[in-house]
Scaffold this active site. Structure first.
Site, PDB file in Angstrom:
ATOM      1  N   GLN A  70      -5.200  -2.431  -4.114  1.00 19.83           N
ATOM      2  CA  GLN A  70      -4.815  -3.493  -5.047  1.00 19.83           C
ATOM      3  C   GLN A  70      -5.343  -3.251  -6.457  1.00 19.83           C
ATOM      4  OE1 GLN A  70      -2.621  -5.735  -4.378  1.00 19.83           O
ATOM      5  NE2 GLN A  70      -2.569  -5.692  -2.135  1.00 19.83           N
ATOM      6  N   HIS A  84      -9.150  -5.852   4.305  1.00 19.25           N
ATOM      7  CA  HIS A  84      -7.825  -5.824   4.895  1.00 19.25           C
ATOM      8  C   HIS A  84      -7.956  -5.199   6.289  1.00 19.25           C
ATOM      9  CE1 HIS A  84      -3.636  -4.397   5.399  1.00 19.25           C
ATOM     10  NE2 HIS A  84      -3.303  -5.276   4.482  1.00 19.25           N
ATOM     11  N   LYS A 133       2.950   0.027  -3.479  1.00 20.93           N
ATOM     12  CA  LYS A 133       2.394  -1.137  -4.177  1.00 20.93           C
ATOM     13  C   LYS A 133       2.223  -0.869  -5.666  1.00 20.93           C
ATOM     14  CE  LYS A 133      -0.211  -2.650  -0.160  1.00 20.93           C
ATOM     15  NZ  LYS A 133       0.153  -3.892   0.527  1.00 20.93           N
ATOM     16  N   CYS A 191      -2.988 -10.007   6.389  1.00 16.05           N
ATOM     17  CA  CYS A 191      -3.727  -8.938   7.063  1.00 16.05           C
ATOM     18  C   CYS A 191      -5.225  -9.020   6.784  1.00 16.05           C
ATOM     19  CB  CYS A 191      -3.199  -7.563   6.675  1.00 16.05           C
ATOM     20  SG  CYS A 191      -1.542  -7.279   7.271  1.00 16.05           S
ATOM     21  N   ASP A 227     -11.266   1.172  -0.950  1.00 17.61           N
ATOM     22  CA  ASP A 227      -9.873   0.795  -0.723  1.00 17.61           C
ATOM     23  C   ASP A 227      -9.341   0.228  -2.033  1.00 17.61           C
ATOM     24  OD1 ASP A 227      -7.483  -0.373  -0.176  1.00 17.61           O
ATOM     25  OD2 ASP A 227      -8.194  -1.623   1.481  1.00 17.61           O
TER      26      ASP A 227
END
Ligand SMILES: Cc1ncc(COP(=O)(O)O)c(C=O)c1O
Ligand SMILES: Cc1ncc(COP(=O)(O)O)c(C=O)c1O
Lengths: 408, 154, 408, 154
Positions: free
Chosen positions: A202, A122, A225, A363, A199
């Site tokens: 998600q 991202h 999120k 993104c 990261d």
């Protein structure tokens, strides 16, 4: 199986009509909807306990400090961090990455050092490193994608070497759905004593992420999120690494002793939280964690997998649809395109059916360049999505093809 | 208001086979445009002779709205003087944002008024006006260059 | 005159009892309470319009983008900024200062350049400059305090000189209440083409601040100190200066074109807003601005002045109380100490009466060093405070003296 | 529970005239403590002889709770062995956080139990334990130094 109907009742936004239709929200990878429990946690805080934290000796201030620090503990527990001192509250995942890129990177990178990322990051896990590379002279290296949209690790032995000073990569790709073998990569990097940041923006909402088991050095995610409010995110860091980092921002709340010409910083994690924090945001995040725990991460993960599989099966039946990303073992989202129809047009037409999907580069422009498309349509799922939602999506896509029949 | 009003036959035809797609070598007017909200981009090239747009072409990937708008725009502006083009761009911007109505009985505006449906989709207005904004930028750059050249010759 | 009784009804927290007493909240300089209008604006957003901003082509995303950008416009109007492009949303005032200290300072300061601050700065307007000074070799200079707790400007001609590259100072001091003549200082600095940043955290909530009239180059404030939610603040910058600054953080939302090895940034203000912003926070701030406008800034200013004057008069009647800061023309707060009683003890005893005051250094340790006290008690006022609130404070202070009678 | 239970006569007397205030030149044990929540600080000095606290003093500005606690602590620990002191600190921490009760009929704890009221004011527990935490740190530093010195002699 999740009782989606019951869950949906907690999300008042689904009582809304979009152009006369029920809202079918398929953009949870961008941001999730919020259950009433989270909204009320925020309202109740403002109605009953609101005060600034850490420095007041009166009841409200004591309460709000306790609630804020309890939220830190619940975030720690959520990812099985050893201590709440390893949890820094940020605005979002992006700020967490920038914090580490600056406070670690500017301190420890030299010219020609290498920072290893992947081609599927991202922008939030790419631009901060570009900026730090420019300032320090360090170089960016990338793990590239193989044909399936998975990381090509055949070259890892060369990519991770004595010059490598940091590895940062995404756990689950937000544009391809790929689940990366982060544990193996961390192990490999640790052989060279290289710190690794994950990261997990998600993955944390969908699957149990255990920072001790992964043994990652840093990890970030965003509250918005995972049913939480906007404006709050988490940076996890191993205590001994956070200790070795200078502060990122300066200001109130992060200092002990201050003189005009020098200052002594507070211990972690407060050293990294300059100024009045997003207190209500942290409390809202903590309510979101509670909500997720009440459903159960395993159930959530199963549900996401089932919906995604169903969506892929149904999409494959439509002529002229191309699906991107790995076929199996993927995160709860699916990106695709209809031949000759721009994703933006798809999204506008789906909106007429109440269906909210994202059209764009998500993104991740380097992934679009790799796919050789300007953009994709992405449908992403969460606890409030049902199989019927997927059916409405499919119906909308068929209608889209009809509208564009002359072109197609 | 239905989705077919947005994707009218005229729009879809231009999208299917857009006119004036391509490059012009060493054009007098050139600009790149970018739609921040979706990431689409466009390049516009124009040849100017005797203060008129002798030829105009565009390149870029984009949605049906932005492609058909660029296609119709280039059709329409070919042959017009720079000043006429500037006025036309202004007029188009007013119409596409709903500030003015599309004229009912103008041959010139007949095709363009196929974009009327966009007014009801505010987020797509940017798509429809991308080519126009980009051309306006190209003309500004072109005129500034002329002024600079004149100043240098003084 | 404000109808405080009516205003108080909007703040549900005043229905709470603190140790059996009504809550008398006198810590608004730390953070204000929130009216129901602000709390509901946030709830309603999550219930009806929640989606990520800027990149979606569906209804919710369009709505939330519009609401977020409208909030930017209302913030611009609130301080009379020329355009909403000069408004950057931050977490708080502290982040705004850090943003400028980094993006401007690291770009334009060289060794031996001088940064001019004052002795009364909040840590948030001191530590970021200490950090930047350390990185660039620039030096910090200070305008010191005179006996009254006002800036000693007699030496200004020497303090602002060719070496000076930046001036940053507080508009209204949060620990002394001093109102600084920022307009004169800005004019003077502009004679040397030196940019000036104003820390308006304590002034924007209470008085009409007009950035065009002040002609300041940068200005910051926090939403949570003006009835807004936590986690949202504003950095104002003149467009031409913001344009000249590199981004502070990198990530999604702040870029145009991205490749693995380079990126092209978006225009201001979005260039400075990396990652998903605090959307609900901005919307809550906008509701707070509306609420403040409905009361009227002039009324708020008058009310604050009257309460403060009354409080000072009543405090002066108590034996052994020392009041700090200028006698006249001051912001809506008063700091003081009771001889031989530690502020922390004062605050604990006042809490028994439901009175919330701050005891501490108020994030201005250099001011404490100058006053030669470890800490002070501070009472600060806002729209929901009445003259009776001050009376309860005074009663509590008298009781405090009784408890400590043997010591005093 | 009223405010007078927090500010008992004993607490206020120690606050008014704290015992053992001052410095000790080249002390065996020294530590600085800092209360992050209010900014108060304290310095503790102790002279050790034959593994016993021969003398102990403190310096620092602070609230009635922290000052009286430091005053009582120094009174009590003077003459105790390092090990006894370590045990006593542990016991105090348990009592001031409410984990254990203050003993009812112990002469040693009689004065200290005047701090009992603090338990009901969680935010003030840090004030009461500041001196104790600081001394504990000083003892750790002292013992580490001894170990290092022993190692060097080996
Ligand atoms: C004058 C002044 N500047 C800056 C700040 C920092 O505000 P925040 O903590 O919201 O960033 C404060 C708040 O205490 C303040 O009073
Ligand atoms: C994989 C990944 N990383 C980082 C981010 C950035 O999250 P945020 O915008 O909340 O900082 C996102 C969100 O789009 C994401 O999907």
């Amino acid at each position: 199986m999740l009782d989606v109907k019951k869950i949906k009742e907690d999300f008042l936004i689904f009582q809304r009509k979009i152009k006369g239709n029920n809202l079918i929200y398929l953009d949870s990878a961008a941001t999730t909807q919020k259950p009433i429990q989270v909204i009320e946690a925020i309202s109740n805080y403002y109605r009953n306990n609101n005060a600034n934290v850490h420095r007041g000796a009166y009841t409200l201030s004591e309460e709000s400090t306790m609630m804020y620090e309890n939220a830190r503990q619940s975030a720690a527990k959520f990812i099985n961090a050893k201590s709440s001192e390893s949890i820094v509250f940020t605005r979002n995942a992006t700020e967490g990455i920038n914090l580490v890129a600056n406070a670690w990177g500017l301190e420890y990178f030299k010219a020609d050092d290498e920072i290893l990322l992947t081609q599927m990051e991202h922008h939030s896990n790419l631009i901060p490193w570009q900026l730090v590379a420019k300032k320090t002279g360090a170089k960016l290296k990338f793990i590239y994608l193989d044909r399936n949209g998975e990381l090509d690790l055949s070259n890892l032995e060369n990519l991770i070497n004595e010059k490598t000073k940091f590895v940062s990569l995404v756990h689950i790709s937000n544009s391809l759905g790929t689940i990366n073998p982060v544990r193996d990569i961390i192990k490999h990097a640790h052989n060279y004593n290289i710190p690794v940041m994950i990261d997990a923006t998600q993955s944390v909402p969908h699957t149990f992420v255990d920072v001790q088991e992964l043994d990652c050095d840093f990890l970030v995610f965003s509250g918005h999120k995972m049913l939480g409010p906007t404006g709050i995110g988490v940076l996890y860091g191993k205590e001994e690494l956070l200790d070795k980092m200078p502060p990122f921002m300066g200001g109130g709340e992060m200092i002990n002793e201050v003189h005009l010409d020098w200052a002594d910083y507070r211990s972690i994690p407060w050293k990294f939280e300059a100024g009045t924090p997003n207190i209500a945001g942290a409390i809202g995040l903590s309510a979101a964690i509670e909500y997720i725990n009440s459903i159960g991460k395993e159930n959530i993960e199963q549900h996401g997998k089932r919906l995604t599989q169903f969506a892929i099966e149904e999409l494959e039946k439509i002529d002229g649809i191309e699906i991107y990303g790995p076929k199996f073992n993927r995160g709860p989202l699916v990106a695709f395109n209809i031949k000759n129809i721009h994703p933006h047009d798809v999204s506008t037409i789906l909106d007429e059916y109440g269906v909210a999907v994202r059209a764009g580069h998500h993104c991740t422009q380097p992934v679009m360049q790799w796919l050789n498309v300007p953009a994709t349509v992405r449908a992403s799922f969460y606890v409030y999505n049902s199989f019927e939602d997927v059916e409405v999506l499919i119906k909308g896509l068929k209608k889209t093809k009809e509208v564009f029949a002359g072109v197609y | 208001m239905s989705i077919e009003d947005l994707y009218s036959e005229i729009v879809l035809e231009h999208y299917k086979e857009p006119h004036n797609v391509g490059e012009i070598q060493s054009p007098e007017i050139f600009a790149k445009g970018f739609n921040e909200s979706c990431g689409d981009d466009i390049k516009i090239f124009a040849r100017v002779k005797d203060n008129k747009i002798e030829d105009i072409k565009f390149l870029g990937k984009g949605c049906a709205i932005s492609q058909s708008s660029a296609s119709m725009m280039t059709d329409l502006l070919k042959g017009k003087s720079i000043n006429e083009v500037k006025e036309f761009i202004k007029a188009f911007n007013k119409k596409i944002t709903g500030e003015e109505n599309f004229p009912e009985d103008s041959d010139e505006w007949f095709e363009l008024s196929a974009l009327k449906g966009v007014i009801k989709f505010p987020i797509r207005v940017k798509c429809a006006s991308l080519a126009w904004h980009t051309l306006a930028q190209g003309i500004r750059d072109y005129e500034n260059k002329l002024i600079r050249r004149n100043n240098e010759q003084l």
